[in-house]
Every structure is written in C-alpha cells, then in structure tokens.
Motif scaffolding. Sequence first.
Motif, short mmCIF file in Angstrom:
data_model
loop_
_atom_site.label_atom_id
_atom_site.label_comp_id
_atom_site.label_asym_id
_atom_site.label_seq_id
_atom_site.Cartn_x
_atom_site.Cartn_y
_atom_site.Cartn_z
N LEU A 1 60.83 59.64 87.93
CA LEU A 1 60.57 59.24 89.32
C LEU A 1 59.74 60.34 89.99
O LEU A 1 60.15 61.50 90.04
CB LEU A 1 61.88 59.04 90.07
N HIS B 1 60.23 64.13 91.05
CA HIS B 1 61.41 64.12 91.92
C HIS B 1 62.70 64.11 91.10
O HIS B 1 63.64 64.85 91.43
CB HIS B 1 61.37 62.91 92.84
N GLU B 2 62.74 63.28 90.05
CA GLU B 2 63.95 63.19 89.24
C GLU B 2 63.62 62.51 87.91
O GLU B 2 62.67 61.72 87.83
CB GLU B 2 65.03 62.37 89.98
N ASP C 1 67.13 57.29 93.00
CA ASP C 1 66.93 58.53 92.26
C ASP C 1 68.19 58.97 91.52
O ASP C 1 68.35 60.15 91.19
CB ASP C 1 66.44 59.64 93.18
N TYR D 1 57.30 56.47 96.37
CA TYR D 1 57.67 56.91 95.03
C TYR D 1 56.88 56.15 93.98
O TYR D 1 56.40 55.04 94.22
CB TYR D 1 59.17 56.70 94.78
#
Length: 543
Positions: free
Chosen positions: A383, A396-397, A444, A370
Amino acid sequence: MDKAKVALLVGATNQPGWIHEIADWLRREDGFQISALLVAETTGARRGRVSPWSSVGLGSVARLENRILNTRHRAQLATRELTESVPAGTPLIRLTLQRDANDELAVCENEALTAARDLDFDVILVLGLPAVRGTLAGLARRGAWLLAHSELEGRADVTHAGFWEVYQRADHTTVKLWRLGATEQGDALLDSRSFNTEPFWLKNRARALSLGNFMLFDTLRAKKEEPKPSPVAGDLQIHTAMARPLPAQWDGAAYLARQAWMISGLVLRRAMKRNVTWRIAMCPTEREQMVTSAAAILEPPKGRFFADPFVHTQEGQPYVFFEDYYFRERKGKISVATFVDGAFQFLGVVLDLPYHLSFPFIFQHDGTTYMVPETCGNRTIELWKCTEFPLKWEIHEVLMRNISAVDTIVFPHGGYWWLLTNIDRADGTSHCDELFAFYADRPDATTWTPHALNPIIRSPVKARNAGIVVGGDGAVIRCAQTQGFLHYGKGVSLNRIEELSPSSYSEAEGPVHYPSFLRKPFASMHHWHHHGGHTVFDFAFME
C-alpha cells in the motif's frame, strides 16, 4: 476435536507424486487422519492392456514435451511407494474389484471389505482409478469421492488428462470432483473448476493435477458441513454424452502436426517482427457502459507498452495511472498522464522499483490518496500513499508478504474493508483461475481474515480482476478478464457484486465484451475502469 478419518483407494502401492501430495497434505492438516490405504486388485479386467503410451501412439509426444516440464511437474508424475507418505502403522487392506455385465467396477464382498467397513471411514478418496460404485458408495459417511481430471469415456483418465483440450484449442480445461453413487445415476458433482488451457499437453495435464488437488483440499476443509452438490443438469454424469474416446495413433500424429504448425507460426511472427503492443485509451461514458471506438488513445514510445489504466479525478481533472512496461529492462513501472483539451499529456514515472509493477489501483481514505500496485515480483501486496499528487508516493504499509498475488483491489463494503486478489497456489505460472477475498477493519491492516468461501471465484472466464468501480450508492462493479487459448486478454466483463459478507459472496455475471470494435487481427482487451465520468481501458492487436 475428532479427526475426520480418510481412506485412500489406489490401484497399487507405487503411486505418482500428485497422490503423495494428497497424503502429505492429510498428514499436515489439522482435523484429518489417514485411517487406511485401500489397494484395489481388479479381476475381469479388459484384455490386451499394454503401456498407456504405446497403446495410443503418444509416446513420442510425451518424450518431447517432458523436456519442457519444470521440476515440480516432473515430481507430480514420478512414482514411489505410497507407504512412504502415509503414517507408519496405517492399515493396508487389499480390496477386490470386479467388472459387472455393464463393465462397471464394484467392490467384491469378502473379509477385506468387512475389515474396511469396521474402520468407519468419513470419506474414501478414489485416486488414479476409474469410478468404483456399488457397495463402495455406502462404505464411508460422506461417501467415496473421485477426481475426474478428464472426461474420456468410461474412465477418470489421468494419463491423458488435458490432451483433447490442447488438441482442439479449447480456451479452458475443466476438472471435476464427484461423489460416487451406487449407480452412475446416483453420482453427485461436488465441485467443478476450470483453468486456462496450456499450449502443451503435459503442461496442461500437470495443471489439471494441481487444480484437482486444491479442489479436494478446499472441499475437505469444509468437512463440518456436508458438501453440497453443484447445480448441474439432471442427466450430467461422469460419462457424459460428449465424452471423447481414448486418443489413437492418428490423434497423436495429428496433435504433433498441430503443435508444429503453432510453433512455426510463432517463430514466423517473431522473424517478421509482428508483435502485440498494448495501449491505453479514455472516453466519457456512464458507469456501466462499455467502451466504443470513439476514444482518445495514449500511444507508447518504441520499446514500451502501456496497460492496466486507472483514472482518478482530482478537482474535475482526470489523471490516468498505468503500467509503463520497458522491454529493455524487462519490468513495468507506474506512470501517470492527464487529459487536457482532448489530448493526453504524459506527466512522468511515479514508481520505479527493482521489481515489476503494474495494475496501480487507486482509492481515497480519510482525505488521503492511496495506491495498491501489483508487486508480485516482490511476493508482496503493498500500500503506497501519495505525498504530493500525482507524482510523489511513499510506501505506507505491506498488507501481505510471501504471496504470489496480482491485480489487487481494496474497497469498503458492509462495515469492512475488502481485499480481492488473484493468487496462484500451484507454481506461479498463472493467476487467472481463482479469486480470493479477505477482510479487515482498515485498508492498511497487516492482518486480513480469509473469506469463508475462498476462492470465491473459480473460473478463468471471470476470476482475474480487470478493475473495479465503487459507486456512491454503494454499488460495486467488479471488472473481470476472460482468457483464451494462447490469447491473453480475450475480453472483459462487468459483474455487479450482489452479496458480500465474511461468509457469502455472489455477483451478477455480466456478458463478456470482446474488442470487436478494433477490427484488427488478434484484438485484445483486459482492463476497464471508470471514475468521475471517465472510462479508461487498454487494448492491443497484431502489428
């Protein structure tokens, strides 16, 4: 829940905007109420008082610098009736202050003081006035608090706050929150914070006013516990031995001359096309060993600079992710290079978004790599997940939204995932003065709980993140930037985190390492990272 009763002690009902900000905050914040507006009328005042600008010969300085203030800073200084910001029906009590033989201010015993005493205050905030002692110290359960935006001798001088720090080119400007005693020897320091000195006096004063208000708000939020005085030397009081006199006409003229010299130097540098260009470098070191001059350097092409490197080792091969800034586009992208046979190989840009990117913090979780790049330009903390190492990434988030935060690091410790980031609470111009911590059960998570002691670091000497190393033995070393006057990236320190829980934080302060090994003018360094036996850092100097 009972509300804490707060009284505001001021010199008149007409007050500047920074005091209105305090009143507005008290009205909005749960658990507080403004119980009275105390207006001090002073007898036995010093003779010969005139306008603060004309009395010290700084009127021309103020008029010139007022033009560079933004709208918020001007609002801090604009005066209006304080009764507009306190709740309707708030008692207005006019107290009488008198100077004693030692020129100390104290409240006179009279009917007005009796009326104030009957209101049973929790705390009295002394705003825009010199220290008032004597009876006032015992008038509220938690005492009378004074914000000292300056340490000019004999007063908490708001008008000239920040002047001497700019005049003397000090790296940092300090603001203090005091609990006043019956005598000066009884004063207790509740909080002391500093910020990187601005290059102009009025901007420096505006920063001091903003920081002072945030100090006050943070301390008031801890109202359920008596605020503990900060550890200071026993002989340190508001009027220290190092206190400076009020600026005189000569000081105003000398200040203008210094500022003219500084500006002419900057203009000359631009005319001669002398710039500071950031580069990145890598060398093999131990985990807590600082860099040396024996390092491989990745030089940026013309029109770009490289900074904020993070090294990630994959199958024994180091990959360096870094900020790749394009001057023509006026924004940073995230690029990656590898290191083969003693030389860097540039692999390409991995993230190019409509907003500025930097500080590509890399970590692994459950077999996935990440990245948390700085996305302050989008007012987010994002993220990103690697889908094909090292060049392909996808969002991702979004961990946090609507936040002015930079240089974020995310790591596991003590059963939680921690997010440490530098947030600017004032006006978006500086993220170097305070470090905030949040925790969650997953990296996350979209909801993060603030640390009980936020901000956990409150000094530009080491607040801003410069990287982090999480060892397999559980040790966490937080790298921090140190800033100087007109010197971004003066040095880096390595600070081992000793205690980190939802209610506690401490770190062993490492010394600041300066880039003296460069042996170049205006040498700078503001980032350090270590992984897999490799250390990366950035540096710059005048060219």
